[in-house]
Design a protein around this motif. Structure first.
Motif, PDB file in Angstrom:
ATOM      1  N   GLN A 120       0.832  -1.202   0.000  1.00 35.21           N
ATOM      2  CA  GLN A 120       0.000   0.000   0.000  1.00 35.21           C
ATOM      3  C   GLN A 120       0.868   1.254   0.000  1.00 35.21           C
ATOM      4  O   GLN A 120       0.574   2.236  -0.698  1.00 35.21           O
ATOM      5  N   ARG A 121       1.963   1.222   0.765  1.00 34.59           N
ATOM      6  CA  ARG A 121       2.843   2.388   0.828  1.00 34.59           C
ATOM      7  C   ARG A 121       3.558   2.610  -0.508  1.00 34.59           C
ATOM      8  O   ARG A 121       3.752   3.754  -0.923  1.00 34.59           O
TER       9      ARG A 121
ATOM     10  N   ARG B 191       1.552   6.751  -6.740  1.00 32.77           N
ATOM     11  CA  ARG B 191       0.379   7.577  -7.052  1.00 32.77           C
ATOM     12  C   ARG B 191       0.709   9.061  -6.848  1.00 32.77           C
ATOM     13  O   ARG B 191       0.276   9.914  -7.627  1.00 32.77           O
ATOM     14  N   GLY B 192       1.477   9.377  -5.811  1.00 36.75           N
ATOM     15  CA  GLY B 192       1.820  10.767  -5.540  1.00 36.75           C
ATOM     16  C   GLY B 192       2.983  11.283  -6.363  1.00 36.75           C
ATOM     17  O   GLY B 192       3.221  12.485  -6.403  1.00 36.75           O
TER      18      GLY B 192
ATOM     19  N   ASP C 265       1.015   4.204  -2.770  1.00 31.78           N
ATOM     20  CA  ASP C 265       0.831   5.619  -2.440  1.00 31.78           C
ATOM     21  C   ASP C 265       1.978   6.460  -2.994  1.00 31.78           C
ATOM     22  O   ASP C 265       1.761   7.580  -3.481  1.00 31.78           O
TER      23      ASP C 265
ATOM     24  N   THR D 172       7.777  13.156  -4.404  1.00 36.07           N
ATOM     25  CA  THR D 172       7.363  13.247  -3.004  1.00 36.07           C
ATOM     26  C   THR D 172       8.313  12.495  -2.081  1.00 36.07           C
ATOM     27  O   THR D 172       8.382  12.791  -0.888  1.00 36.07           O
TER      28      THR D 172
END
Length: 451
Positions: free
Chosen positions: A161-162, A168-169, A165, A173
């Motif tokens: 999941q991390r 996706r970002g 993320d 980031t």
């Protein structure tokens, strides 16, 4: 016991040094000046070395131990071996320590006798002479293994999941978040009892802003970490060897289960990798009869060298048992039948193109593999712009040296040994290039450690 008149070379002695500073300090003590009361008998070397204190340091080394030399010195150093042990061995290797049968001083004889008694007791225990505390409960062990697998599965799912993320970002980031994000994620993997995942996450934290092209490198490492996660989550569908590799990469340990292989094992290379928590010693061996290459790993607390110390270029008769996993390179050292002794054994070499192909084939079985052990035959170190490469003397191919290899003094030892002529080089071949660890001149000649 060490054969009368057989001495190690200075290079083999200095290869035992735990770090560069010890190597330099030991080299300065490899002369007769500060030494007195030296002698050798039945594989034990002893002497008194003048130091900063009012009394000389008592130094004794067992060079006949089949698992590698053992040391004792009255100096306060925590390094193993200390500079006095290295200096004494250099004096001995140069033939400047007299044979003194039956004349060992009491402190040296007592230490040697104590070692033999402890070794005999350990052999008795290994043979079953000491009763065990009781049979293990297989059902309890199975439940513990299941609980740990469940925690690792939860950790791998969270890590997926991390990673999602992050992508996706956007990779930018990762630079803005700083190292704290990765340390927090690594801590979560430790809580999940997956130290292998934690180590790879910490490596991710060092990539952002590490130089030109870091987003590409970060994406590559994220992909490998994603692949490892998916391998764990789908481990039941994998072939046995690949599943064992995934378990090992995640951090699950397993005992060496391969049948013992007795051989005369040449010590190809030895080096330490240290971090703030642990010092890991890697020792590469080559079997003269089995033609197998094996890796021994031993560990020491941060700042302390591991106990296992086999001098490069020597050979010992011993049994090894392989650990599970693709390639089965890692092994456990079993019974040793002879101490390490000088040998004329050399591993057969391959061309640079064959070495690259060997690494590519190994990646099919272990996609997370950084490098494979390879011996290159008839190569010449040559400059390549701002870097170096090993050019094949018999074909128009070459392997670049890794960035870490180009910054080590061992590169200049290799260049001096070659002098423009072909040499045989053992090292590790991987995606960053080739790291030379040991070299031999063409024809006769001793192994020269390069690390």
């Amino acid at each position: 016991m060490t054969q009368q008149g057989v001495r190690w070379t200075a290079d083999q002695v200095l290869a035992l040094a735990p770090d560069r500073a010890s190597r330099r300090a030991g080299g300065r003590l490899g002369a007769a000046g500060p030494w007195s009361g030296t002698g050798t008998d039945e594989g034990t070397v002893w002497g008194l070395c003048e130091g900063s204190g009012s009394r000389p340091y008592r130094t004794v080394v067992d060079v006949a131990d089949a698992s590698g030399p053992a040391y004792e010195c009255s100096c306060p150093s925590r390094k193993l071996p200390c500079k006095h042990a290295l200096g004494l061995l250099l004096l001995w290797s140069g033939g400047e320590v007299p044979q003194a049968p039956g004349q060992a001083p009491g402190w040296a004889a007592a230490w040697s006798a104590g070692r033999r008694e402890r070794a005999a007791g350990q052999r008795t225990a290994d043979a079953g002479g000491t009763p065990s505390s009781g049979p293990a409960d297989p059902e309890a062990a199975r439940r513990r293994a299941e609980r740990r697998a469940q925690r690792i599965t939860a950790g791998a799912t969270e890590l997926e999941q991390r990673l999602a993320d992050l992508l996706r970002g956007g990779l930018a980031t990762a630079d803005e978040a700083g190292y704290g994000l990765w340390e927090e994620t690594a801590a979560r993997m430790v809580d999940a009892q997956a130290p292998g995942l934690a180590a790879r996450v910490r490596e991710l934290g060092a990539i952002p802003a590490s130089g030109p092209g870091w987003p590409v490198r970060l994406l590559e490492e994220c992909a490998l970490l994603h692949l490892l996660d998916q391998g764990w989550l789908r481990r039941e569908r994998l072939p046995d060897d690949l599943a064992a590799t995934v378990r090992s990469r995640v951090g699950l340990t397993a005992p060496a289960d391969g049948p013992p292989v007795r051989d005369r094992w040449l010590v190809l290379a030895r080096y330490d990798v240290a971090d703030t928590r642990l010092t890991t010693r890697r020792i590469w061996l080559y079997g003269a009869r089995s033609h197998r290459t094996a890796l021994l790993l031993s560990y020491g607390a941060a700042g302390r060298a591991p106990d296992l110390a086999l001098p490069v270029g020597l050979a010992l008769e011993a049994e090894l048992s392989a650990y599970p996993g693709a390639g089965r390179l890692r092994a456990a050292l079993g019974e040793q039948f002879t101490p390490p002794e000088p040998t004329a054994i050399r591993p057969p070499g391959v061309t640079t193109s064959e070495a690259a192909a060997r690494y590519g084939e190994a990646l099919r079985d272990d996609p997370w593999l950084d490098a494979v052990p390879v011996t290159l035959d008839r190569v010449v170190p040559v400059p390549d712009g701002d870097s170096w490469q090993l050019a094949d003397a018999d074909e128009d191919t070459a392997l670049p040296l890794t960035p870490s290899a180009r910054s080590r003094p061992g590169l200049w030892r290799l260049v001096a040994l070659s002098g423009g002529a072909p040499v045989t080089v053992f090292g590790e071949c991987g995606h960053q290039g080739f790291t030379p660890l040991t070299a031999w001149p063409q024809g006769a000649g001793e192994a020269v450690p390069l690390h």
